[in-house]
Motif scaffolding. Structure first.
Motif, short mmCIF file in Angstrom:
data_model
loop_
_atom_site.label_atom_id
_atom_site.label_comp_id
_atom_site.label_asym_id
_atom_site.label_seq_id
_atom_site.Cartn_x
_atom_site.Cartn_y
_atom_site.Cartn_z
N SER A 79 4.10 15.95 -7.01
CA SER A 79 3.00 15.86 -6.04
C SER A 79 2.58 14.40 -5.83
O SER A 79 2.96 13.51 -6.60
N GLY A 80 1.77 14.20 -4.82
CA GLY A 80 1.22 12.87 -4.57
C GLY A 80 0.33 12.40 -5.70
O GLY A 80 0.28 11.20 -6.02
N VAL A 81 -0.37 13.32 -6.35
CA VAL A 81 -1.21 12.98 -7.49
C VAL A 81 -0.34 12.49 -8.65
O VAL A 81 -0.65 11.49 -9.29
N GLU A 82 0.76 13.20 -8.89
CA GLU A 82 1.69 12.77 -9.96
C GLU A 82 2.30 11.42 -9.62
O GLU A 82 2.45 10.56 -10.51
N LEU A 83 2.65 11.22 -8.35
CA LEU A 83 3.19 9.92 -7.93
C LEU A 83 2.17 8.83 -8.19
O LEU A 83 2.50 7.77 -8.73
N ASP A 136 -8.27 5.59 -3.04
CA ASP A 136 -9.08 6.29 -2.04
C ASP A 136 -8.42 7.64 -1.77
O ASP A 136 -7.29 7.87 -2.13
N PHE A 137 -9.17 8.49 -1.11
CA PHE A 137 -8.69 9.85 -0.82
C PHE A 137 -9.05 10.16 0.61
O PHE A 137 -10.13 9.94 1.05
N LEU A 179 0.86 -1.19 0.00
CA LEU A 179 0.00 0.00 0.00
C LEU A 179 0.89 1.23 0.00
O LEU A 179 1.90 1.27 0.70
N VAL A 180 0.47 2.24 -0.77
CA VAL A 180 1.16 3.53 -0.77
C VAL A 180 0.22 4.56 -0.16
O VAL A 180 -0.91 4.74 -0.63
N VAL A 212 -3.44 5.51 -1.64
CA VAL A 212 -4.37 6.37 -0.93
C VAL A 212 -3.72 7.74 -0.80
O VAL A 212 -2.59 7.85 -0.30
N LEU A 213 -4.43 8.76 -1.26
CA LEU A 213 -3.93 10.13 -1.17
C LEU A 213 -4.43 10.76 0.12
O LEU A 213 -5.60 10.61 0.49
N LEU A 214 -3.53 11.47 0.80
CA LEU A 214 -3.85 12.13 2.06
C LEU A 214 -3.60 13.62 1.92
O LEU A 214 -2.63 14.03 1.28
#
Length: 103
Positions: free
Chosen positions: A61-65, A102-103, A50-51, A81-83
């Motif tokens: 950014s986390g979105v780009e990752l 998930d977000f 899980l990331v 999962v983005l935080l």
């Protein structure tokens, strides 16, 4: 049975350490990364279950990752999962469009 391995990605050391401590106390194996680029290097060399990544980071950014992880065939089934501390709808839409689980 081995505990799940969670990659925690955040450029703020205090947040990263807090998440790492909490998840470790729950029995997970935690691998920290201080940037999205460092996270990609971890993914190259480790089996990750899980990331968890911050959305807003310097550099990538986390979105780009998330988009990079989901575009790579060997990682595309790894949940991401983005935080974020921000509750804006646009970040959610962009993150989910990038393939976040998930977000």
């Amino acid at each position: 049975m081995q505990p799940a391995t969670i990659l925690v990605v955040d450029d703020e050391p205090e947040v990263r350490e807090t998440m790492q401590d909490y998840l470790a106390s729950c029995g997970y194996r935690v691998v920290p990364a201080a940037s999205a680029q460092a996270a990609l290097e971890v993914l190259e060399s480790s089996a990750i279950d899980l990331v968890l990544t911050d959305v807003h980071m310097l550099g990538m950014s986390g979105v780009e990752l998330c988009a990079r992880v989901k575009s790579e065939p060997r990682w595309q089934l790894t949940p991401v999962v983005l935080l974020t501390a921000h509750a804006d709808l646009e970040s959610r839409v962009v993150g989910l469009a990038a393939g976040a689980d998930d977000f």
